[in-house]
Design an enzyme around this catalytic site. Structure first.
Site, PDB file in Angstrom:
ATOM      1  N   GLU A   1       0.854  -1.197   0.000  1.00 31.32           N
ATOM      2  CA  GLU A   1       0.000   0.000   0.000  1.00 31.32           C
ATOM      3  C   GLU A   1       0.891   1.249   0.000  1.00 31.32           C
ATOM      4  OE1 GLU A   1      -2.135   0.794   3.617  1.00 31.32           O
ATOM      5  OE2 GLU A   1      -3.167   2.528   2.740  1.00 31.32           O
TER       6      GLU A   1
ATOM      7  N   ALA B   1       4.985  11.931  -2.770  1.00 32.25           N
ATOM      8  CA  ALA B   1       5.084  13.342  -3.195  1.00 32.25           C
ATOM      9  C   ALA B   1       6.490  13.668  -3.688  1.00 32.25           C
ATOM     10  CB  ALA B   1       4.725  14.273  -2.040  1.00 32.25           C
TER      11      ALA B   1
ATOM     12  N   GLN C   1       9.177  19.228  -9.279  1.00 33.32           N
ATOM     13  CA  GLN C   1       8.075  18.627 -10.034  1.00 33.32           C
ATOM     14  C   GLN C   1       8.187  18.928 -11.530  1.00 33.32           C
ATOM     15  OE1 GLN C   1       4.288  19.689  -8.263  1.00 33.32           O
ATOM     16  NE2 GLN C   1       4.835  18.719  -6.329  1.00 33.32           N
ATOM     17  N   VAL C   2       7.501  18.116 -12.316  1.00 29.58           N
ATOM     18  CA  VAL C   2       7.394  18.261 -13.780  1.00 29.58           C
ATOM     19  C   VAL C   2       8.721  18.002 -14.504  1.00 29.58           C
ATOM     20  CG1 VAL C   2       6.262  19.630 -15.590  1.00 29.58           C
ATOM     21  CG2 VAL C   2       5.775  20.133 -13.238  1.00 29.58           C
TER      22      VAL C   2
ATOM     23  N   GLY D   1      10.277  14.917 -14.310  1.00 30.02           N
ATOM     24  CA  GLY D   1      10.472  13.477 -14.466  1.00 30.02           C
ATOM     25  C   GLY D   1      10.854  12.783 -13.171  1.00 30.02           C
TER      26      GLY D   1
ATOM     27  N   GLY E   1       9.020  12.393 -10.415  1.00 32.33           N
ATOM     28  CA  GLY E   1       7.908  11.565  -9.925  1.00 32.33           C
ATOM     29  C   GLY E   1       7.831  10.236 -10.669  1.00 32.33           C
TER      30      GLY E   1
ATOM     31  N   ALA F   1      -4.108  13.731  -8.615  1.00 31.80           N
ATOM     32  CA  ALA F   1      -2.913  12.961  -8.999  1.00 31.80           C
ATOM     33  C   ALA F   1      -3.252  11.692  -9.787  1.00 31.80           C
ATOM     34  CB  ALA F   1      -2.119  12.594  -7.748  1.00 31.80           C
ATOM     35  N   ILE F   2      -4.537  11.482 -10.078  1.00 25.99           N
ATOM     36  CA  ILE F   2      -4.919  10.240 -10.769  1.00 25.99           C
ATOM     37  C   ILE F   2      -4.202  10.118 -12.124  1.00 25.99           C
ATOM     38  CG2 ILE F   2      -6.834   9.061 -11.932  1.00 25.99           C
ATOM     39  CD1 ILE F   2      -8.515   9.566  -9.592  1.00 25.99           C
ATOM     40  N   GLY F   3      -4.092  11.258 -12.828  1.00 24.52           N
ATOM     41  CA  GLY F   3      -3.423  11.251 -14.142  1.00 24.52           C
ATOM     42  C   GLY F   3      -1.990  10.765 -14.003  1.00 24.52           C
TER      43      GLY F   3
HETATM   44  N1  ACO Z   1      -2.034  14.682 -13.764  1.00 18.35           N
HETATM   45  C1  ACO Z   1      -1.750  14.072 -14.954  1.00 18.35           C
HETATM   46  N2  ACO Z   1      -0.487  13.720 -15.334  1.00 18.35           N
HETATM   47  C2  ACO Z   1       0.516  14.023 -14.488  1.00 18.35           C
HETATM   48  C3  ACO Z   1       0.304  14.666 -13.256  1.00 18.35           C
HETATM   49  C4  ACO Z   1      -1.032  15.000 -12.878  1.00 18.35           C
HETATM   50  N3  ACO Z   1      -1.341  15.576 -11.722  1.00 18.35           N
HETATM   51  N4  ACO Z   1       1.503  14.821 -12.646  1.00 18.35           N
HETATM   52  C5  ACO Z   1       2.421  14.297 -13.483  1.00 18.35           C
HETATM   53  N5  ACO Z   1       1.828  13.821 -14.577  1.00 18.35           N
HETATM   54  C6  ACO Z   1       2.445  13.128 -15.711  1.00 18.35           C
HETATM   55  C7  ACO Z   1       3.504  13.975 -16.391  1.00 18.35           C
HETATM   56  O1  ACO Z   1       2.956  14.758 -17.415  1.00 18.35           O
HETATM   57  C8  ACO Z   1       4.463  12.931 -16.921  1.00 18.35           C
HETATM   58  O2  ACO Z   1       3.911  12.386 -18.126  1.00 18.35           O
HETATM   59  P1  ACO Z   1       4.888  11.921 -19.354  1.00 18.35           P
HETATM   60  O3  ACO Z   1       5.613  10.685 -18.859  1.00 18.35           O
HETATM   61  O4  ACO Z   1       3.950  11.637 -20.461  1.00 18.35           O
HETATM   62  O5  ACO Z   1       5.811  13.073 -19.602  1.00 18.35           O
HETATM   63  C9  ACO Z   1       4.395  11.817 -15.878  1.00 18.35           C
HETATM   64  O6  ACO Z   1       3.156  12.007 -15.166  1.00 18.35           O
HETATM   65  C10 ACO Z   1       5.550  11.875 -14.890  1.00 18.35           C
HETATM   66  O7  ACO Z   1       5.670  13.214 -14.458  1.00 18.35           O
HETATM   67  P2  ACO Z   1       6.805  13.708 -13.492  1.00 18.35           P
HETATM   68  O8  ACO Z   1       7.341  15.013 -13.983  1.00 18.35           O
HETATM   69  O9  ACO Z   1       7.783  12.623 -13.303  1.00 18.35           O
HETATM   70  O10 ACO Z   1       5.957  13.920 -12.147  1.00 18.35           O
HETATM   71  P3  ACO Z   1       6.313  14.911 -10.943  1.00 18.35           P
HETATM   72  O11 ACO Z   1       7.750  14.863 -10.604  1.00 18.35           O
HETATM   73  O12 ACO Z   1       5.729  16.232 -11.232  1.00 18.35           O
HETATM   74  O13 ACO Z   1       5.505  14.200  -9.753  1.00 18.35           O
HETATM   75  C11 ACO Z   1       3.515  14.086  -8.392  1.00 18.35           C
HETATM   76  C12 ACO Z   1       4.113  13.961  -9.817  1.00 18.35           C
HETATM   77  C13 ACO Z   1       4.209  13.092  -7.491  1.00 18.35           C
HETATM   78  C14 ACO Z   1       2.034  13.735  -8.438  1.00 18.35           C
HETATM   79  C15 ACO Z   1       3.773  15.544  -7.913  1.00 18.35           C
HETATM   80  O14 ACO Z   1       3.070  16.419  -8.734  1.00 18.35           O
HETATM   81  C16 ACO Z   1       3.338  15.806  -6.474  1.00 18.35           C
HETATM   82  O15 ACO Z   1       4.108  15.583  -5.555  1.00 18.35           O
HETATM   83  N6  ACO Z   1       2.115  16.331  -6.288  1.00 18.35           N
HETATM   84  C17 ACO Z   1       1.638  16.727  -4.970  1.00 18.35           C
HETATM   85  C18 ACO Z   1       1.446  15.556  -4.047  1.00 18.35           C
HETATM   86  C19 ACO Z   1       0.462  14.544  -4.582  1.00 18.35           C
HETATM   87  O16 ACO Z   1      -0.553  14.883  -5.173  1.00 18.35           O
HETATM   88  N7  ACO Z   1       0.781  13.253  -4.343  1.00 18.35           N
HETATM   89  C20 ACO Z   1      -0.060  12.143  -4.686  1.00 18.35           C
HETATM   90  C21 ACO Z   1      -1.185  12.097  -3.715  1.00 18.35           C
HETATM   91  S1  ACO Z   1      -1.934  10.509  -3.609  1.00 18.35           S
HETATM   92  C22 ACO Z   1      -1.055   9.735  -2.391  1.00 18.35           C
HETATM   93  O17 ACO Z   1      -0.226  10.277  -1.774  1.00 18.35           O
HETATM   94  C23 ACO Z   1      -1.338   8.280  -2.160  1.00 18.35           C
END
Ligand code: ACO
Length: 403
Positions: A107, A112, A118-119, A121, A123, A188-190
């Site tokens: 699980e 985060a 962020q953005v 790569g 994540g 964050a579903i996307g």
């Molecule tokens: N919606 C749709 N697509 C997304 C999103 C989003 N919110 N965030 C990233 N992506 C896509 C990117 O476009 C990228 O796509 P690609 O491979 O086609 O280029 C891919 O996902 C990977 O993107 P990264 O740049 O590696 O992602 P990033 O470093 O920005 O991390 C994360 C994404 C972890 C969601 C970050 O935005 C974050 O920390 N957000 C705030 C915290 C959060 O929402 N965490 C998840 C909560 S759920 C939980 O904790 C169980």
């Protein structure tokens, strides 16, 4: 002038971008700009500074969660956190998780990436790294089940130094299926979908075991043992090339026709590369080769169906010793592909008979309430749907040809 240099739907440049991003993350890891650690307060030697920094990151990024609650979860001895640590020893990303290895899943409690990273790569890379770490932990000895029913583990804290050493080849023993599951924040579903998670729940082994979160959507992801997630973009690129090569071999789909003068184009048949109506003299190859292309399409369509997994290869007599005593005429998708490649199908009908035979064998051998029986039914329904959609082609190819 036909051109071979077509970038179909921009896939090549998209893929090049992802490969460059993957390589950049490997470079940062190798140079020490980024390092990984797994920390759990169940280990007396745990680096509590990293845990605290990870908790602060989750508190900042998941601002709807009560701060106190986040802290408690991160320091919970049942949980571990995989953290990405940056050049100034700051935690730039983290995954707090609870393993249920004996139940075949992990699980994800929080995940985060720091706002400044962020953005880029990070994540995506973090999830790939986490999949390899989870596989290694499930197979290895970084944990000890103190109480496997309650899912309480003692974690050893580890440093992730060498990315090349993380993935273990498929030949090594695999402990069974492994799923990741989480309540994803709706924003964050996307992101989760891009990492292979789905809201279409197939495993569900976590039901009644993990806590429900309001405002989140449950998503799960099957982790594949045979994939090296840290090199997945290169593997995808290899597959893309293979697909293009096959498309080139099968026809002219890769050829881009440039039109300099549109004045002569009165209808679809005048467009270079578009097969014309029968009788216009522009039909490409009539039915020659159409039968093989159509069957090849139907086989790969079946292979990629979610219910095809029991039918991909012949049944292994060692796994199911009495199968060949019960089933006189076995059939599976790989056998159909071999028959196609050795030119055994002279019409569509014998191929359709094989698909139905494959399904009826399965229904005969397995009870009605088994998942195999249901898969056979679903796959057959899907197949009939396909034949119906392509009935104009199917009816042309139905009869057996000469020889
Ligand atoms: N919606 C749709 N697509 C997304 C999103 C989003 N919110 N965030 C990233 N992506 C896509 C990117 O476009 C990228 O796509 P690609 O491979 O086609 O280029 C891919 O996902 C990977 O993107 P990264 O740049 O590696 O992602 P990033 O470093 O920005 O991390 C994360 C994404 C972890 C969601 C970050 O935005 C974050 O920390 N957000 C705030 C915290 C959060 O929402 N965490 C998840 C909560 S759920 C939980 O904790 C169980």
């Amino acid at each position: 002038m036909p051109s071979e240099e077509m970038d179909i739907l921009g896939l090549r440049s998209e893929q090049a971008r992802r490969i460059a991003r993957e390589r950049e993350m490997h470079r940062r890891f190798k140079s020490g700009e980024l390092r990984g650690v797994v920390v759990s307060s169940s280990d007396a030697d745990a680096d509590r500074g990293v845990l605290l920094a990870a908790a602060h990151l989750f508190q900042r990024q998941l601002s709807k969660m009560p701060k106190e609650y986040v802290l408690r979860q991160v320091f919970d001895t049942k949980h571990a956190t995989m953290a990405l640590v940056g050049p100034a020893a700051e935690v730039v990303g983290g995954v707090c998780y609870r393993p249920f290895f004996e139940r075949g899943f992990v699980e994800i409690v929080f995940l985060a990436v720091d706002y400044d990273f962020q953005v880029l790569g990070v994540g995506g890379f973090m999830m790939d790294l986490f999949k390899e770490v989870a596989k290694g932990e499930m197979r290895g000895k970084e944990w000890e089940a103190a109480d496997s029913v309650l899912g309480i583990y003692r974690h050893k804290c580890v440093a992730i130094d060498d990315l090349d050493a993380l993935h273990v080849s498929v030949a090594a023993e695999m402990p069974g299926p492994l799923y990741l599951v989480t309540y994803a924040d709706n924003f964050a579903i996307g992101y989760f979908k891009k990492q292979g998670f789905s809201t279409d729940i197939r495993f569900g082994g976590w039901e009644g075991v993990i806590k429900d979160y309001e405002g989140g959507t449950i998503v799960e992801c099957k982790v594949l043992w045979e994939i090296d997630y840290l090199r997945k973009q290169e593997a995808i690129e290899e597959m893309r090339r293979e697909v293009l090569q096959r498309m080139r071999a099968a026809g002219s789909i890769h050829v881009l026709y440039k039109i300099d003068d549109y004045s002569g184009i009165k209808g679809a048949a005048d467009i270079p590369g578009v097969p014309g109506e029968a009788g216009t003299g522009r039909e490409v190859a009539g039915d020659a080769g159409l039968l093989d292309r159509f069957i090849s399409y139907l086989i790969s369509d079946l292979q990629s169906n979610a219910h095809a997994w029991p039918f991909l290869k012949p049944i292994d007599p060692e796994e199911v010793p009495d199968y060949y005593r019960v089933i006189a005429n076995p059939m599976d998708l790989s056998t159909m592909l071999s028959k196609l490649e050795s030119n055994k199908y002279k019409g569509l009908e014998p191929f359709v008979r094989d698909v139905r035979l494959m399904a009826s064998n399965c229904m005969e051998y397995n009870g009605k309430d088994t998942q195999y029986y249901k898969c056979a039914q679903m796959l057959l329904d899907h197949f009939h749907g396909r034949l119906e959609s392509y009935r104009h082609v199917a009816s042309r190819l139905w009869a057996e040809g000469p020889g």
